[in-house]
Structure formats: structure tokens, C-alpha cells
Design an enzyme around this catalytic site. Sequence first.
Site, mmCIF file in Angstrom:
data_model
loop_
_atom_site.group_PDB
_atom_site.id
_atom_site.type_symbol
_atom_site.label_atom_id
_atom_site.label_comp_id
_atom_site.label_asym_id
_atom_site.label_seq_id
_atom_site.Cartn_x
_atom_site.Cartn_y
_atom_site.Cartn_z
ATOM 1 N N SER A 173 0.663 -1.160 0.044
ATOM 2 C CA SER A 173 0.086 0.089 -0.040
ATOM 3 C C SER A 173 0.875 1.244 0.067
ATOM 4 C CB SER A 173 -0.705 -0.030 1.241
ATOM 5 O OG SER A 173 -1.554 1.198 1.254
ATOM 6 N N HIS A 209 -1.467 -1.261 -4.216
ATOM 7 C CA HIS A 209 -2.426 -0.785 -3.363
ATOM 8 C C HIS A 209 -2.769 0.605 -3.211
ATOM 9 C CE1 HIS A 209 -6.226 -2.251 -1.051
ATOM 10 N NE2 HIS A 209 -5.800 -1.192 -0.233
ATOM 11 N N ASP A 221 -4.648 3.522 -1.616
ATOM 12 C CA ASP A 221 -5.900 3.878 -0.495
ATOM 13 C C ASP A 221 -6.264 5.114 -0.969
ATOM 14 O OD1 ASP A 221 -6.054 1.547 1.115
ATOM 15 O OD2 ASP A 221 -3.999 1.945 1.727
ATOM 16 N N MET A 233 -9.071 7.961 0.364
ATOM 17 C CA MET A 233 -9.887 8.400 1.594
ATOM 18 C C MET A 233 -10.393 9.750 1.237
ATOM 19 S SD MET A 233 -7.597 6.879 4.645
ATOM 20 C CE MET A 233 -6.578 5.398 4.361
ATOM 21 N N HIS A 260 -8.417 1.197 -3.805
ATOM 22 C CA HIS A 260 -9.464 0.866 -2.865
ATOM 23 C C HIS A 260 -10.207 2.519 -2.110
ATOM 24 C CE1 HIS A 260 -9.798 -0.276 1.804
ATOM 25 N NE2 HIS A 260 -11.126 -0.107 1.126
ATOM 26 N N MET A 316 -12.299 4.441 -0.146
ATOM 27 C CA MET A 316 -12.953 4.653 1.302
ATOM 28 C C MET A 316 -13.758 5.855 1.142
ATOM 29 S SD MET A 316 -10.052 3.085 3.736
ATOM 30 C CE MET A 316 -8.576 3.096 2.346
ATOM 31 N N MET A 331 -11.526 -5.809 5.483
ATOM 32 C CA MET A 331 -10.661 -5.163 6.192
ATOM 33 C C MET A 331 -10.244 -5.910 7.725
ATOM 34 S SD MET A 331 -10.005 -2.542 4.511
ATOM 35 C CE MET A 331 -9.153 -1.524 5.804
ATOM 36 N N ASP A 380 -6.822 -6.661 4.300
ATOM 37 C CA ASP A 380 -5.959 -5.243 4.228
ATOM 38 C C ASP A 380 -6.140 -4.919 5.751
ATOM 39 O OD1 ASP A 380 -4.880 -2.826 4.307
ATOM 40 O OD2 ASP A 380 -6.470 -1.933 2.770
#
Length: 216
Positions: free
Chosen positions: A7, A32, A34, A36, A65, A67, A138, A176
Site C-alpha cells: 500500500s 494498493h 488507498d 480516503m 481501494h 474509502m 478489512m 487489508d
Amino acid sequence: MIKIAPSILSADFANLERDIARVARGGADWLHVDVMDGNFVPNITLGPPVVQSVRACTDLFLDVHLMIDKPVRYIEAFARAGADLISVHLEADHPTRIAEALREMDRCGVHKAVALRPITAARAVLPYLEQLDLVLVMTVEPGFGGQAFMEEQLETVAQMRALIARHNPACRLEVDGGVNAKTAPRVIAAGADTLVAGSAVYGAADPAAAIAALRG
């Protein structure tokens, strides 16, 4: 085959291209990313322009991913930026809008995934499972890197593996959160085949050795 997806949340953003190259040389299978939004989770990270820059400097499979709330709004933007796979959280919108987000992934030609927070039962994935390429479980609360692994989530991983075996054996199962050399064998034993790791890889003096240790 176990895939390792470092990540970039744990990378040095001032030297992101360097850190991506280090894990690529070290044997990473995926990268990966992330994303957010400061709303669905209490943190803000990056958006499509950064994904586009990452895409320009690596051939690694980009596992993005999301979020974020109401993720259907951003599927096309991240697909255009270079995502290979996009995961959306089941908790981030109404079920009809999650289904719409998956249809948008189809339209954009990216691999489809859903993600589950620790509060969400494995069975929540059933309405979507047959069409998915990956399910992400998660093992920490989403929002920040470096959190401790939640032992109770091993049961969710095992339950998800059983559902995948029954309904869509080709679907991958990703974990993850708090994944390191100690926890990786346990999530693999529970049924995971794709491991996201941040600090365990980027915080290591030798990323290649860290990746090999995760793979087992």
C-alpha cells in the site's frame, strides 16, 4: 498463488516513484492505492491525479481501494486515471447505488471489487458476489495505516472464503490491515490469497525480503 499488494499509503510521498520502483523490484504483484475522502473515513489521502501519476511510472496492477461516500460518482475518473481494479465499500452507499457502481466498473472496463469494514458480516456480499473479481476484508477499521490487526476478523475471512468457494471460485479474497510476517500466515490459513501490506513492506530495510516473508 498468493499475491502481495504493498500500500502506497506507507510510502514516502516525496519520493513516491522511487518507493514504487523499490517494491516492484522486490517482487510486489500489485500496488494498493488507498483513497480516503475525510467523510467515509476520518482521513484524506489522494485522488485521480495522483493515480494518474502512479500509472505513468509503473506497470504494476493498480488495486484502487475507494474509502469514500457514494463511490459511483468517481468510478470513471479513477478508471481513466489508470486503475486496474476498483473496490467500493458496501457501507458507503445504498445497495442499489453499490450495484450501479459495479455496472459503472463494467462500462469502464475495470475489475470489480467490494470491501467490508469489520462491522459488516461476510454474508452482506452475497447480492454481488457472483459478478465480483475480488472481495476485500478489512482487518482494521479503515482510515489510517499502522493499526493493529483485529484477530476476530479471521473468522470473517474464513466465512468469506466459504462463500466464494460456493458462489464464485474465481473471485480473489484480499485482506487489508495489520498484515505483517506474523499475521500473514494466519490470514492465508483462513483463506486469503491477496495481502495488502503497508508499513510491513515500506518500513522494512529490505522490501524484497519483507515481501517474501509475507508470501510464505
